[in-house]
Scaffold this motif. Structure first.
Motif, PDB file in Angstrom:
ATOM      1  N   ARG A   7      -4.505   5.359 -11.340  1.00 38.75           N
ATOM      2  CA  ARG A   7      -3.228   4.869 -11.844  1.00 38.75           C
ATOM      3  C   ARG A   7      -3.343   3.397 -12.251  1.00 38.75           C
ATOM      4  NH1 ARG A   7       1.550   6.922 -12.219  1.00 38.75           N
ATOM      5  NH2 ARG A   7       1.002   8.766 -11.016  1.00 38.75           N
ATOM      6  N   VAL A   8      -4.080   2.610 -11.466  1.00 37.74           N
ATOM      7  CA  VAL A   8      -4.295   1.207 -11.802  1.00 37.74           C
ATOM      8  C   VAL A   8      -5.066   1.103 -13.117  1.00 37.74           C
ATOM      9  CG1 VAL A   8      -5.421  -0.944 -11.113  1.00 37.74           C
ATOM     10  CG2 VAL A   8      -4.192   0.416  -9.407  1.00 37.74           C
ATOM     11  N   PHE A   9      -6.131   1.898 -13.235  1.00 39.50           N
ATOM     12  CA  PHE A   9      -6.912   1.904 -14.476  1.00 39.50           C
ATOM     13  C   PHE A   9      -6.033   2.257 -15.670  1.00 39.50           C
ATOM     14  CE2 PHE A   9      -8.747   4.846 -17.576  1.00 39.50           C
ATOM     15  CZ  PHE A   9      -9.637   3.997 -18.225  1.00 39.50           C
ATOM     16  N   THR A  19      -2.690  -8.558 -15.845  1.00 39.62           N
ATOM     17  CA  THR A  19      -1.441  -9.183 -15.403  1.00 39.62           C
ATOM     18  C   THR A  19      -0.267  -8.224 -15.545  1.00 39.62           C
ATOM     19  OG1 THR A  19      -2.272 -11.353 -16.081  1.00 39.62           O
ATOM     20  CG2 THR A  19       0.099 -11.145 -15.753  1.00 39.62           C
ATOM     21  N   LYS A  20      -0.172  -7.542 -16.684  1.00 37.90           N
ATOM     22  CA  LYS A  20       0.938  -6.611 -16.900  1.00 37.90           C
ATOM     23  C   LYS A  20       0.829  -5.399 -15.981  1.00 37.90           C
ATOM     24  CE  LYS A  20       1.864  -7.947 -21.699  1.00 37.90           C
ATOM     25  NZ  LYS A  20       1.880  -7.517 -23.111  1.00 37.90           N
ATOM     26  N   ALA A  21      -0.391  -4.954 -15.721  1.00 40.90           N
ATOM     27  CA  ALA A  21      -0.571  -3.846 -14.780  1.00 40.90           C
ATOM     28  C   ALA A  21      -0.137  -4.252 -13.386  1.00 40.90           C
ATOM     29  CB  ALA A  21      -2.031  -3.397 -14.777  1.00 40.90           C
ATOM     30  N   SER A  22      -0.440  -5.482 -13.016  1.00 40.69           N
ATOM     31  CA  SER A  22      -0.022  -6.010 -11.717  1.00 40.69           C
ATOM     32  C   SER A  22       1.492  -5.990 -11.586  1.00 40.69           C
ATOM     33  CB  SER A  22      -0.552  -7.441 -11.549  1.00 40.69           C
ATOM     34  OG  SER A  22       0.040  -8.072 -10.437  1.00 40.69           O
ATOM     35  N   ALA A  23       2.184  -6.422 -12.628  1.00 40.28           N
ATOM     36  CA  ALA A  23       3.648  -6.445 -12.592  1.00 40.28           C
ATOM     37  C   ALA A  23       4.232  -5.035 -12.561  1.00 40.28           C
ATOM     38  CB  ALA A  23       4.180  -7.213 -13.800  1.00 40.28           C
ATOM     39  N   GLU A  24       3.638  -4.129 -13.313  1.00 29.88           N
ATOM     40  CA  GLU A  24       4.153  -2.760 -13.364  1.00 29.88           C
ATOM     41  C   GLU A  24       3.992  -2.037 -12.035  1.00 29.88           C
ATOM     42  OE1 GLU A  24       3.843   0.597 -16.645  1.00 29.88           O
ATOM     43  OE2 GLU A  24       1.957   0.473 -15.539  1.00 29.88           O
ATOM     44  N   PHE A  26       3.480  -3.491  -9.038  1.00 31.89           N
ATOM     45  CA  PHE A  26       3.931  -4.306  -7.904  1.00 31.89           C
ATOM     46  C   PHE A  26       2.802  -4.585  -6.903  1.00 31.89           C
ATOM     47  CE2 PHE A  26       7.609  -1.847  -9.417  1.00 31.89           C
ATOM     48  CZ  PHE A  26       8.449  -2.884  -9.779  1.00 31.89           C
ATOM     49  N   ILE A  27       1.639  -4.909  -7.436  1.00 32.27           N
ATOM     50  CA  ILE A  27       0.516  -5.355  -6.613  1.00 32.27           C
ATOM     51  C   ILE A  27      -0.032  -6.639  -7.223  1.00 32.27           C
ATOM     52  CG2 ILE A  27      -0.089  -3.032  -5.823  1.00 32.27           C
ATOM     53  CD1 ILE A  27      -2.331  -2.982  -7.874  1.00 32.27           C
ATOM     54  N   PRO A  30      -5.474  -9.852  -8.125  1.00 31.70           N
ATOM     55  CA  PRO A  30      -6.760  -9.596  -7.468  1.00 31.70           C
ATOM     56  C   PRO A  30      -6.901  -8.160  -6.975  1.00 31.70           C
ATOM     57  CG  PRO A  30      -5.890 -11.706  -6.768  1.00 31.70           C
ATOM     58  CD  PRO A  30      -4.809 -11.044  -7.566  1.00 31.70           C
ATOM     59  N   ALA A  31      -5.772  -7.566  -6.542  1.00 31.37           N
ATOM     60  CA  ALA A  31      -5.817  -6.166  -6.095  1.00 31.37           C
ATOM     61  C   ALA A  31      -6.119  -5.237  -7.264  1.00 31.37           C
ATOM     62  CB  ALA A  31      -4.499  -5.785  -5.440  1.00 31.37           C
ATOM     63  N   VAL A  32      -5.560  -5.545  -8.436  1.00 27.96           N
ATOM     64  CA  VAL A  32      -5.857  -4.756  -9.627  1.00 27.96           C
ATOM     65  C   VAL A  32      -7.353  -4.823  -9.934  1.00 27.96           C
ATOM     66  CG1 VAL A  32      -5.509  -4.580 -12.129  1.00 27.96           C
ATOM     67  CG2 VAL A  32      -3.556  -5.013 -10.625  1.00 27.96           C
ATOM     68  N   THR A  33      -7.886  -6.043  -9.925  1.00 26.58           N
ATOM     69  CA  THR A  33      -9.321  -6.228 -10.190  1.00 26.58           C
ATOM     70  C   THR A  33     -10.170  -5.454  -9.182  1.00 26.58           C
ATOM     71  OG1 THR A  33      -8.867  -8.442 -11.073  1.00 26.58           O
ATOM     72  CG2 THR A  33     -11.138  -7.951 -10.448  1.00 26.58           C
ATOM     73  N   LYS A  34      -9.776  -5.483  -7.929  1.00 25.60           N
ATOM     74  CA  LYS A  34     -10.516  -4.784  -6.869  1.00 25.60           C
ATOM     75  C   LYS A  34     -10.523  -3.276  -7.104  1.00 25.60           C
ATOM     76  CE  LYS A  34     -10.655  -4.185  -1.840  1.00 25.60           C
ATOM     77  NZ  LYS A  34     -10.016  -4.563  -0.542  1.00 25.60           N
ATOM     78  N   HIS A  35      -9.375  -2.722  -7.468  1.00 24.69           N
ATOM     79  CA  HIS A  35      -9.296  -1.276  -7.711  1.00 24.69           C
ATOM     80  C   HIS A  35     -10.143  -0.867  -8.912  1.00 24.69           C
ATOM     81  CE1 HIS A  35      -6.426  -0.028  -4.684  1.00 24.69           C
ATOM     82  NE2 HIS A  35      -5.586  -0.981  -5.033  1.00 24.69           N
ATOM     83  N   ILE A  36     -10.128  -1.675  -9.967  1.00 24.42           N
ATOM     84  CA  ILE A  36     -10.930  -1.354 -11.151  1.00 24.42           C
ATOM     85  C   ILE A  36     -12.413  -1.403 -10.822  1.00 24.42           C
ATOM     86  CG2 ILE A  36     -11.571  -2.105 -13.475  1.00 24.42           C
ATOM     87  CD1 ILE A  36      -8.832  -0.748 -13.310  1.00 24.42           C
TER      88      ILE A  36
END
Length: 297
Positions: A7-9, A19-24, A26-27, A30-36
């Motif tokens: 879902r993050v990807f 940045t926009k994925a982070s806002a969408e 709600f994480i 850095p958490a987005v980067t970690k998941h990818i």
């Protein structure tokens, strides 16, 4: 049930932005980067490349993005089907549709939905795109289907169906002899167009401005509030209009209306679902999946 890394990807790939994925979602970023990174490590494939300040999908990323969309559609469809065994499947769904969609697309879809889910109460608000967007923002409806550009940061838009606007005249008009016109000729011909706030008018004006033509330079004799009223007007006046190809299918087949090509100028657009920011839930999410499946058949 679904993999949050996927879902993050999918969010990053759709927005081309961490940045926009982070806002969408709600994480944190850095958490987005970690998941990818975790997903890339698991697959042993690189999914994104950076080109300057832009994020682009690699070829493996393009493949995964395509399948991820299908996975999430199927996931929503599965949840919707499973909910039919529970009381949550009952309830009401408040829909809104812009005028062209309401007149030419949504009735057979609603009928099919009712046949499949008769315990769900449906209501439909009709208006131009601006009115439907405001109704979503005011929480007067749960889900809208609109045309035109994406306007509000507080709303989430999802592509639904492709459409195209075309120049059209009545077969009895003196202009019916025209086969192709230039943009300069379009500006000089008398036009009857949709009203302010409609997605149809907005798409036309935006495209003209992109070609250096001011909408104020058009020879507009009247603005009307629906495609049906415009078609009736064309029957009794020597004018052209710009309408959805979906709105004139029957009249073109019967020879009542005629499409006039505009040289080197096309007006494609996309009908979109719209809801409040965040992931759609419950009946709204299920309806989106049902609608996509219906028009893919």
């Amino acid at each position: 049930m679904d993999d949050f890394r996927l879902r993050v990807f999918y969010s990053v790939a759709r927005h081309r932005s961490f940045t926009k994925a982070s806002a969408e979602l709600f994480i944190t970023q850095p958490a987005v980067t970690k998941h990818i990174k975790a997903l890339e490590d698991m697959l042993s494939l690189r999914l994104f490349d950076r080109k300057g300040n832009t994020i682009v999908l690699t070829p493996p990323g393009e493949v995964l993005f395509r399948y991820a969309g299908q996975i999430f559609d199927l996931y929503q469809e599965a949840l919707f089907e499973l909910n039919s065994f529970k009381s949550q499947q009952k309830g009401s769904l408040r829909l809104g549709a812009s005028t062209t969609i309401a007149q030419y697309l949504i009735s057979p879809l609603l009928a099919s939905y009712y046949e499949r889910y008769p315990t769900i109460q449906l209501s439909l608000l009709t208006g131009n795109t601006e009115m439907i967007e405001h109704a979503v923002l005011a929480k007067e409806i749960d889900l809208g289907i609109v045309e035109g550009k994406k306007h509000h940061a507080g709303l989430k838009y999802h592509d639904f169906l492709e459409d195209e606007l075309v120049a059209v005249v009545h077969s009895k008009s003196r202009y019916s002899r025209l086969k192709e016109i230039t943009l300069e000729e379009l500006s000089a011909l008398p036009l009857v167009l949709r009203e302010r706030g409609s997605g149809t008018l907005e798409v036309l004006e935006t495209a003209l401005q992109g070609r250096g033509i001011r909408p104020s330079n058009l020879t507009v004799v009247m603005h009307l509030g629906s495609s049906e009223s415009i078609k009736s007007f064309l029957e009794h006046a020597n004018c052209l209009s710009i309408l959805s190809s979906r709105a004139i299918e029957k009249e073109v087949r019967s020879g009542e209306l005629k499409i006039v090509s505009i040289k080197d100028f096309r007006l494609p657009r996309t009908f979109s679902f719209v809801h409040l920011q965040g992931l759609p839930e419950g009946l709204a999410a299920g309806f989106m999946t049902f609608a996509r499946r219906y028009y893919q058949q």
